[in-house]
Design an enzyme around this catalytic site. Structure first.
Site, PDB file in Angstrom:
ATOM      1  N   HIS A  47      13.194  63.705 -17.056  1.00 51.75           N
ATOM      2  CA  HIS A  47      11.780  63.539 -17.412  1.00 51.75           C
ATOM      3  C   HIS A  47      11.522  62.037 -17.526  1.00 51.75           C
ATOM      4  O   HIS A  47      12.075  61.393 -18.408  1.00 51.75           O
ATOM      5  CB  HIS A  47      11.476  64.252 -18.732  1.00 51.75           C
ATOM      6  CG  HIS A  47      11.708  65.734 -18.658  1.00 51.75           C
ATOM      7  ND1 HIS A  47      10.721  66.610 -18.294  1.00 51.75           N
ATOM      8  CD2 HIS A  47      12.834  66.470 -18.854  1.00 51.75           C
ATOM      9  CE1 HIS A  47      11.230  67.851 -18.286  1.00 51.75           C
ATOM     10  NE2 HIS A  47      12.501  67.788 -18.622  1.00 51.75           N
ATOM     11  N   LEU A  48      10.730  61.533 -16.619  1.00 52.79           N
ATOM     12  CA  LEU A  48      10.486  60.085 -16.626  1.00 52.79           C
ATOM     13  C   LEU A  48       9.212  59.732 -17.394  1.00 52.79           C
ATOM     14  O   LEU A  48       8.937  58.565 -17.649  1.00 52.79           O
ATOM     15  CB  LEU A  48      10.419  59.532 -15.201  1.00 52.79           C
ATOM     16  CG  LEU A  48      11.624  59.823 -14.286  1.00 52.79           C
ATOM     17  CD1 LEU A  48      11.571  58.955 -13.033  1.00 52.79           C
ATOM     18  CD2 LEU A  48      12.958  59.638 -14.987  1.00 52.79           C
ATOM     19  N   ARG A  49       8.423  60.744 -17.737  1.00 50.57           N
ATOM     20  CA  ARG A  49       7.271  60.628 -18.654  1.00 50.57           C
ATOM     21  C   ARG A  49       6.062  59.889 -18.116  1.00 50.57           C
ATOM     22  O   ARG A  49       5.043  59.805 -18.784  1.00 50.57           O
ATOM     23  CB  ARG A  49       7.684  59.954 -19.980  1.00 50.57           C
ATOM     24  CG  ARG A  49       8.840  60.618 -20.710  1.00 50.57           C
ATOM     25  CD  ARG A  49       8.539  62.020 -21.100  1.00 50.57           C
ATOM     26  NE  ARG A  49       9.554  62.567 -21.996  1.00 50.57           N
ATOM     27  CZ  ARG A  49       9.783  63.870 -22.132  1.00 50.57           C
ATOM     28  NH1 ARG A  49       9.082  64.753 -21.428  1.00 50.57           N
ATOM     29  NH2 ARG A  49      10.699  64.294 -22.962  1.00 50.57           N
ATOM     30  N   ASN A  89       6.139  67.720 -15.847  1.00 46.72           N
ATOM     31  CA  ASN A  89       5.346  67.828 -17.083  1.00 46.72           C
ATOM     32  C   ASN A  89       4.870  66.475 -17.610  1.00 46.72           C
ATOM     33  O   ASN A  89       5.102  66.108 -18.751  1.00 46.72           O
ATOM     34  CB  ASN A  89       6.109  68.607 -18.161  1.00 46.72           C
ATOM     35  CG  ASN A  89       7.431  67.966 -18.547  1.00 46.72           C
ATOM     36  OD1 ASN A  89       7.951  67.123 -17.828  1.00 46.72           O
ATOM     37  ND2 ASN A  89       7.972  68.359 -19.673  1.00 46.72           N
ATOM     38  N   HIS A 116      13.184  77.097 -15.239  1.00 44.02           N
ATOM     39  CA  HIS A 116      13.471  76.949 -16.670  1.00 44.02           C
ATOM     40  C   HIS A 116      13.437  78.366 -17.232  1.00 44.02           C
ATOM     41  O   HIS A 116      12.369  78.947 -17.368  1.00 44.02           O
ATOM     42  CB  HIS A 116      12.378  76.058 -17.285  1.00 44.02           C
ATOM     43  CG  HIS A 116      12.355  76.023 -18.784  1.00 44.02           C
ATOM     44  ND1 HIS A 116      12.631  74.883 -19.499  1.00 44.02           N
ATOM     45  CD2 HIS A 116      12.072  76.969 -19.709  1.00 44.02           C
ATOM     46  CE1 HIS A 116      12.524  75.144 -20.800  1.00 44.02           C
ATOM     47  NE2 HIS A 116      12.180  76.396 -20.952  1.00 44.02           N
ATOM     48  N   HIS A 142      19.444  73.937 -16.470  1.00 42.13           N
ATOM     49  CA  HIS A 142      20.124  73.826 -17.777  1.00 42.13           C
ATOM     50  C   HIS A 142      20.662  75.131 -18.371  1.00 42.13           C
ATOM     51  O   HIS A 142      20.207  75.587 -19.411  1.00 42.13           O
ATOM     52  CB  HIS A 142      19.238  73.103 -18.790  1.00 42.13           C
ATOM     53  CG  HIS A 142      17.783  73.508 -18.807  1.00 42.13           C
ATOM     54  ND1 HIS A 142      17.380  74.808 -18.943  1.00 42.13           N
ATOM     55  CD2 HIS A 142      16.644  72.759 -18.702  1.00 42.13           C
ATOM     56  CE1 HIS A 142      16.065  74.855 -18.932  1.00 42.13           C
ATOM     57  NE2 HIS A 142      15.590  73.630 -18.779  1.00 42.13           N
ATOM     58  N   ASN A 159      16.000  72.007 -25.900  1.00 43.07           N
ATOM     59  CA  ASN A 159      15.662  73.335 -25.388  1.00 43.07           C
ATOM     60  C   ASN A 159      16.147  73.472 -23.948  1.00 43.07           C
ATOM     61  O   ASN A 159      15.740  72.673 -23.106  1.00 43.07           O
ATOM     62  CB  ASN A 159      14.146  73.555 -25.451  1.00 43.07           C
ATOM     63  CG  ASN A 159      13.779  74.992 -25.149  1.00 43.07           C
ATOM     64  OD1 ASN A 159      14.593  75.900 -25.307  1.00 43.07           O
ATOM     65  ND2 ASN A 159      12.562  75.199 -24.691  1.00 43.07           N
ATOM     66  N   ASP A 177      18.936  66.408 -17.755  1.00 43.15           N
ATOM     67  CA  ASP A 177      17.746  66.835 -18.516  1.00 43.15           C
ATOM     68  C   ASP A 177      17.312  65.700 -19.452  1.00 43.15           C
ATOM     69  O   ASP A 177      16.947  65.934 -20.607  1.00 43.15           O
ATOM     70  CB  ASP A 177      17.981  68.132 -19.289  1.00 43.15           C
ATOM     71  CG  ASP A 177      16.657  68.785 -19.716  1.00 43.15           C
ATOM     72  OD1 ASP A 177      15.578  68.249 -19.386  1.00 43.15           O
ATOM     73  OD2 ASP A 177      16.708  69.830 -20.385  1.00 43.15           O
ATOM     74  N   HIS A 218      12.147  60.541 -26.030  1.00 42.84           N
ATOM     75  CA  HIS A 218      11.015  60.667 -26.955  1.00 42.84           C
ATOM     76  C   HIS A 218      10.896  59.409 -27.796  1.00 42.84           C
ATOM     77  O   HIS A 218      11.861  58.656 -27.951  1.00 42.84           O
ATOM     78  CB  HIS A 218      11.205  61.869 -27.883  1.00 42.84           C
ATOM     79  CG  HIS A 218      11.037  63.174 -27.192  1.00 42.84           C
ATOM     80  ND1 HIS A 218       9.825  63.594 -26.705  1.00 42.84           N
ATOM     81  CD2 HIS A 218      11.931  64.145 -26.884  1.00 42.84           C
ATOM     82  CE1 HIS A 218       9.983  64.785 -26.136  1.00 42.84           C
ATOM     83  NE2 HIS A 218      11.251  65.134 -26.215  1.00 42.84           N
TER      84      HIS A 218
END
Lengths: 431, 300
Positions: A68-70, A100, A185, A238, A284, A311, A315
């Protein structure tokens, strides 16, 4: 610029070659791969970067098919700039970024934006994963074919499961036509309810709501059934449970086109890492039991699990410095994944060749991306690794903005010393 | 001991010390002048993120009887309106220079989080579904007062064990004594992986048979809406303690409830009025027990 790497032991699953080599890279292109018997002393020419890699290993650059590179939207957590720096520090030269973001990568404009940012500010290759459904809502398919054309290599609603089986069926059918895998997922969100950790004795003890194993298992089973019916490949993201592995193993034996990945935390930690409400271990799917952890290792060894992915879920500190139930899910994984995985080699679970395949050949095959490997004429895309170097994880030294790791202060064995991608050299030997 | 976060962290000796001290405070509370000057000049703050009348009042009275200066800080929170973070609220309160923080919060682990970030003594007044330690202590005090012992007793806890911090704290406390612990209720209200030392019963009468103590839990009415039970009526029919069940309860048993009660859901009026019910005694004992906890923190 010329780079000469002497005496490295090369393992390249792409060319299926292995042995001691001297390597010459000129202007980002591999000019010579010389196999040899003996150690060579580096020459004394000063205009070239010379590396005596005696005792070190040379692998193709690793591929992280799940990160997730955001960016766009959550730049306060991570940016493409910082994440790709973290990637190359960790030994990855290709990173797939999940959809996402905000806005969600469910239309080509977002894909173009990500690719442009990666080109301008990125240190490694970024391959976007498009959303399966618009807005990750699980209702209508996104424009998958247009997304593929724009540069998406796979599709996933990662973070959110596609709960509606009909929608998942159509996504699988559609994906087949455009030759891009669906990455699932697997989580039944109704069963997860308000769960925040693995359901079991420990969740009762800590007074935290549990996520039952059935939540993952049921969706693994459903996706495999759909995959079997519609003969369309699916990749299970995952995997965290022994029981999921048993389902995947059986499906593979039946010849169903399913592949699977796991992440280092699932073969390194158990739910006990939560200890006294440690939010850095909140992830998760949740960390599971000792039995699951050991089964994941066996799954890797037997090839039931094809890929190790990070994964990587960075944050902001404020999202973890709250009571456990309110904390965000995720571990910042790019800078520890390879070292944690090398532990599998040290423990005798995987050979180095197997380990390298799970980071290179296997993800490349699943994603249908072309990689030449380490051979003459190819663009340099490789890493130099000291599998025995001891080092201590310090989250404050992460290139990633996400300092959320349960491995802070851990002593690990094995480190990526150098990442070379084309003309770019990332040298971590002094760190 | 700086804080009281949960029963699970306490030893049996620490529990017994609290119960003995509570006994002394109960005597004080029966005097004409009920206030002791013990903690004069110190300040306590009751920090409640969930609505509560009973627990907050009980703490407030306990604090006043110990001559503490008392502040009440109620922060009604909802998932929709996000105010300042818990960390920032805590730092604001710390700036008032308080000595004791009594906290109730909807997240499990919130009391521990507060305790980790402050020098003040923290008392958990309920965190999510995790623990409500002073309730378990006052229950133990009440059992001891009537039964004279906790060892050797059979205790049935009836109701929504899964979501109950009262049940968890009681379970931990009773596990530190030589007791038989029973969880009684519909399977949707019971943990899927119950601890080894617990006997699980789905039928009320089997669960309360021969029990020395029966603890009924409050059923949160929203649980029906979230699908844990089909209806409150059905729950009452099968798991509510009613007049007809009283003949299955030992003559010397005690019936307890942490309050507030839902008559016609987990208990009937006849049960509340039964001489074996000690529900109001629990309320009185709550003050002495909470005085003991506050008094002992930072001392032993």
């Amino acid at each position: 610029m010329i780079i000469k790497i002497y005496n490295a032991y090369m393992i390249d699953p792409f060319t299926a070659k292995e042995g001691k080599v001297d390597l010459t890279i000129e202007e980002g292109i591999i000019r010579e791969v010389k196999f040899k018997e003996r150690r060579t002393a580096p020459s004394l020419k000063s205009q070239i970067l010379q590396i005596d890699a005696e005792g070190l290993y040379l692998f193709p650059g690793f591929i992280d098919m799940h990160a997730h590179l955001r960016e766009p939207g959550y730049e306060y957590k991570e940016t493409i700039h910082t994440a790709t720096l973290a990637a190359v520090k960790g030994g990855f030269t290709t990173v797939c970024c999940m959809a996402n973001t905000n806005p969600v990568n469910d239309n080509p404009e977002v894909t173009y934006y990500i690719l442009a940012k990666a080109k301008d500010e990125g240190s490694c290759e970024v391959l976007p994963v498009g959303a399966i459904t618009k807005g990750l809502k699980g209702e209508e398919l996104s424009e998958m074919a247009l997304l593929k054309e724009a540069g998406c290599v796979a599709f996933s609603d990662d973070g959110m499961p596609v709960m509606n089986s009909l929608v998942m069926k159509r996504a699988l059918q559609y994906a087949k036509a455009i030759n891009a895998p669906i990455i699932s997922h697997c989580e039944d969100i109704n069963l997860t309810e308000e769960g925040v950790m693995n359901e079991g004795k420990l969740s009762f003890y800590l007074g935290l709501k549990g996520i039952p194993a059935a939540s993952e298992e049921i969706m693994v089973m459903r996706d495999i059934i759909l995959c079997k019916y519609y003969r369309s490949p699916i990749h299970i993201a995952h995997v965290s449970l022994k029981s999921s592995l048993e389902i995947i193993k059986r499906a593979k034996q039946e010849g169903i086109m399913v592949t699977a990945e796991t992440c280092p935390h699932y073969f390194t930690l158990t739910e006990k890492a939560i200890g006294n409400y440690d939010t850095s271990a909140k992830v998760n799917p949740p960390l599971r039991n000792e039995e699951d952890k050991e089964a994941i290792k066996i799954g890797l060894k037997e090839g039931v699990i094809d890929v190790i992915a990070t994964d990587h879920a960075p944050h902001h500190e404020d999202e973890k410095n709250v009571p456990f139930e309110e904390a965000a899910n995720g571990i910042s994984g790019l800078e520890t994944a390879v070292s944690l995985s090398l532990n599998l080699y040290h423990e005798g679970v995987l050979t180095l060749r197997q380990l390298v395949e799970k980071f290179t050949l296997n993800p490349a095959r699943i994603l249908n991306i072309n990689r030449q490997g380490i051979k003459e004429g190819a663009e340099a895309d490789l890493i130099l690794v000291d599998v025995n170097k001891d080092w201590i994880v310090d989250k404050n030294k992460f290139a990633s903005k996400g300092k959320n790791t349960p491995f802070h202060g851990w002593k690990l064995k094995g480190k990526v010393l150098m990442t070379i991608r084309g003309k770019n050299i990332f040298d971590m030997r002094e760190e | 001991m700086k804080d009281l976060i949960g029963i699970k962290e306490l030893s049996r000796a620490q529990i017994e010390e609290i119960l003995n001290t509570a006994k002394a405070f109960k005597e004080v509370l029966q005097r004409d002048i009920k206030k002791v000057p013990t903690l004069r000049g110190k300040t306590a703050i009751n920090l409640f993120f969930e609505p509560s009348t009973r627990t907050r009042t009980s703490f407030e009275l306990a604090e006043k009887r110990l001559s503490l200066d008392v502040l009440n800080f109620s922060v009604p929170t909802s998932a929709v309106v996000k105010g300042e973070t818990l960390y920032d609220t805590l730092k604001t309160i710390e700036a008032y220079n308080v000595d004791y923080i009594v906290i109730r919060h909807s997240s499990s682990g919130a009391a521990k989080f507060i305790a980790d970030h402050t020098e003040a003594s923290v008392i958990n007044a309920g965190d999510g579904i995790n623990e409500h330690p002073t309730q378990a202590l006052l229950d133990a005090f009440s059992i001891l007062e009537i039964k004279g012992r906790i060892d050797g007793l059979k205790i049935a806890i009836v109701g929504d064990i899964l979501h109950s911090r009262v049940a968890r704290s009681n379970y931990y406390l009773l596990s530190k004594f030589d007791t038989e612990i029973r969880f009684v209720g519909p399977p949707t209200f019971l943990p899927s992986h119950p601890p080894e030392n617990v006997k699980v019963y789905y039928r009320l009468r089997d669960g309360i048979k021969d029990a020395d103590v029966i603890i009924m839990l409050r059923i949160q009415l929203e649980r029906q809406k979230s699908g844990f039970i089909p209806s409150l009526k059905e729950y009452y029919h099968f798991w509510g303690l009613k007049k007809e069940d009283l003949s299955f309860v030992r003559d010397d048993a005690i019936l307890m409830h942490p309050g507030p009660m839902n008559r016609g859901v987990e208990v009937s009026t006849e049960v509340v009025n039964d001489p074996r019910a000690i529900i109001l005694k629990q309320v009185t004992n709550g003050i002495a027990t909470r005085m003991a906890v506050i008094y002992l923190l930072r001392r032993s």
